[in-house]
Design an enzyme around this catalytic site. Structure first.
Site, PDB file in Angstrom:
ATOM      1  N   THR A   1       0.891  -1.220  -0.025  1.00 56.36           N
ATOM      2  CA  THR A   1       0.130   0.020   0.150  1.00 56.36           C
ATOM      3  C   THR A   1       0.983   1.263   0.095  1.00 56.36           C
ATOM      4  O   THR A   1       0.470   2.321  -0.515  1.00 56.36           O
ATOM      5  CB  THR A   1      -0.850   0.034   1.087  1.00 56.36           C
ATOM      6  OG1 THR A   1      -1.585  -1.333   1.086  1.00 56.36           O
ATOM      7  CG2 THR A   1      -2.169   1.243   1.353  1.00 56.36           C
TER       8      THR A   1
ATOM      9  N   TYR B   1       4.727 -12.236   5.050  1.00 56.12           N
ATOM     10  CA  TYR B   1       3.511 -11.747   4.508  1.00 56.12           C
ATOM     11  C   TYR B   1       3.125 -12.489   3.110  1.00 56.12           C
ATOM     12  O   TYR B   1       4.118 -12.920   2.214  1.00 56.12           O
ATOM     13  CB  TYR B   1       3.759 -10.410   3.881  1.00 56.12           C
ATOM     14  CG  TYR B   1       2.712  -9.706   3.060  1.00 56.12           C
ATOM     15  CD1 TYR B   1       1.479 -10.022   3.003  1.00 56.12           C
ATOM     16  CD2 TYR B   1       2.980  -8.524   2.460  1.00 56.12           C
ATOM     17  CE1 TYR B   1       0.519  -9.426   2.187  1.00 56.12           C
ATOM     18  CE2 TYR B   1       2.144  -7.902   1.691  1.00 56.12           C
ATOM     19  CZ  TYR B   1       0.871  -8.327   1.729  1.00 56.12           C
ATOM     20  OH  TYR B   1      -0.156  -7.558   0.986  1.00 56.12           O
TER      21      TYR B   1
ATOM     22  N   LYS C   1       1.191 -12.107   7.977  1.00 55.85           N
ATOM     23  CA  LYS C   1      -0.157 -11.728   7.506  1.00 55.85           C
ATOM     24  C   LYS C   1      -0.531 -12.486   6.225  1.00 55.85           C
ATOM     25  O   LYS C   1       0.115 -12.674   5.566  1.00 55.85           O
ATOM     26  CB  LYS C   1       0.559 -10.299   6.952  1.00 55.85           C
ATOM     27  CG  LYS C   1      -0.560  -9.524   6.208  1.00 55.85           C
ATOM     28  CD  LYS C   1      -0.159  -8.149   5.687  1.00 55.85           C
ATOM     29  CE  LYS C   1      -1.112  -7.490   4.767  1.00 55.85           C
ATOM     30  NZ  LYS C   1      -0.699  -6.411   4.044  1.00 55.85           N
TER      31      LYS C   1
ATOM     32  N   ILE D   1      -3.661  -6.104   9.203  1.00 57.37           N
ATOM     33  CA  ILE D   1      -2.799  -4.873   8.537  1.00 57.37           C
ATOM     34  C   ILE D   1      -3.807  -4.345   7.477  1.00 57.37           C
ATOM     35  O   ILE D   1      -4.067  -4.955   6.408  1.00 57.37           O
ATOM     36  CB  ILE D   1      -1.660  -5.503   7.883  1.00 57.37           C
ATOM     37  CG1 ILE D   1      -0.579  -5.883   9.508  1.00 57.37           C
ATOM     38  CG2 ILE D   1      -0.980  -4.425   7.301  1.00 57.37           C
ATOM     39  CD1 ILE D   1       0.578  -6.748   8.808  1.00 57.37           C
TER      40      ILE D   1
END
Length: 291
Positions: A47, A134, A162, A205
């Site tokens: 992001t 992740y 994540k 997240i």
């Protein structure tokens, strides 16, 4: 440490020829989020357009985030790469400025085998900093399976994952396999946060928390209290917003939404381009529901 609502920070850029970092805007956004009560922040993730940041810019963003949020909430810095030596360099730099931990995306494009993945993450974790794996196969082209996560969770510095596979069955299996470890399974998808919390997940997240942190915080807190009726009400109220964050590739919609709401955002760097006129109008309609 990495539990609750952690916005995956957007990286504001200036509207000039070089699209330089807007560090004052970044500070303003972080201060707003910390004041709203987020449990932590994540600079330099997907992001945050980490793929188009230079190494020096990456360092700057993490340093400014630490300066603004450090000591107030945990900072989980994105340091992943598909080159292990580069991921180590990013991780050392984050550790040097005091990041509380690092978020490390699985190597994309290369498609490493099982032993390569384990060696990659072990090398990073051996730098003696908490590591959150992740898993986002939609971006990397490869899924980290529950058995690999369970193996990684045995390392004392690999403290969480994540999970953005979108597969609740897989996420449930990861939670089942890591229950005996001090290991946090964190949602990587706003719209799946509540189901993951109900399975024993530890937080999210979040993309949407950049612009509306309080609803995510209130949903998390309600779930922690076992008040799933309230949590569901919040989830369904904000599900249109969660979906809107993916009208186009992330972070195109969230940066446009932040701009509409008067936050620091600025342009995107190529190959990402500005939100289409249709997306902008759709975002305005969704945002108008929450005025």
């Amino acid at each position: 440490m990495f539990e609750g609502v952690f916005p995956a920070l957007i990286t504001p850029f200036q509207r000039n020829h070089g699209k330089n970092l807007d560090l004052d805007g970044l500070r303003s956004n972080i201060a707003h989020l910390v004041a709203a009560g987020v449990h932590g922040v994540v600079p330099c993730g997907s992001t945050g357009e980490s793929a188009t940041l230079s190494f020096a810019e990456h360092e700057q963003v993490v340093e400014v985030t630490m300066d603004e949020a450090g000591g107030k909430v945990p900072v989980l810095a994105g340091t992943g790469s598909n080159n292990t030596s580069e991921a180590l360099r990013f991780t050392r730099a984050a550790k040097d400025v005091g990041a509380d931990g690092v978020l490390v995306i699985s190597p994309y494009y290369n498609k490493p085998n099982r032993s390569g993945l384990i060696k990659h993450y072990t090398a990073i974790a051996d730098l003696d900093i908490p590591v959150v794996v992740y898993n986002v196969p939609g971006r990397t082209g490869q899924n980290i399976t529950p058995d690999i996560i369970a193996e990684l969770a045995k390392h004392p510095n690999i403290v969480g994952v994540k999970e953005a596979s979108g597969d609740l069955g897989q996420i449930s299996t990861i939670i089942e396999l890591t229950r005996d470890e001090d290991f946090a399974v964190i949602s990587g998808d706003d719209n799946l946060t509540l189901p993951i919390l109900s399975l024993g997940g530890k937080g999210v997240i979040s993309v949407a928390a950049n612009i509306y942190p309080r609803p995510l915080i209130e949903m998390y807190e309600a779930a922690q209290k076992g008040d799933y009726e309230t949590a569901r009400e919040i989830h369904f109220k904000y599900s249109p917003l969660f979906r809107a964050m993916f009208y186009e590739s992330n972070p195109i919609p969230v940066k446009k939404a932040a701009e509409i709401l008067g936050m620091a955002a600025g342009p995107l760097r190529l190959p990402l381009d500005e939100a289409s006129e249709q997306t902008t109008e759709r975002l305005k309609e969704v945002l108008s529901r929450y005025d």
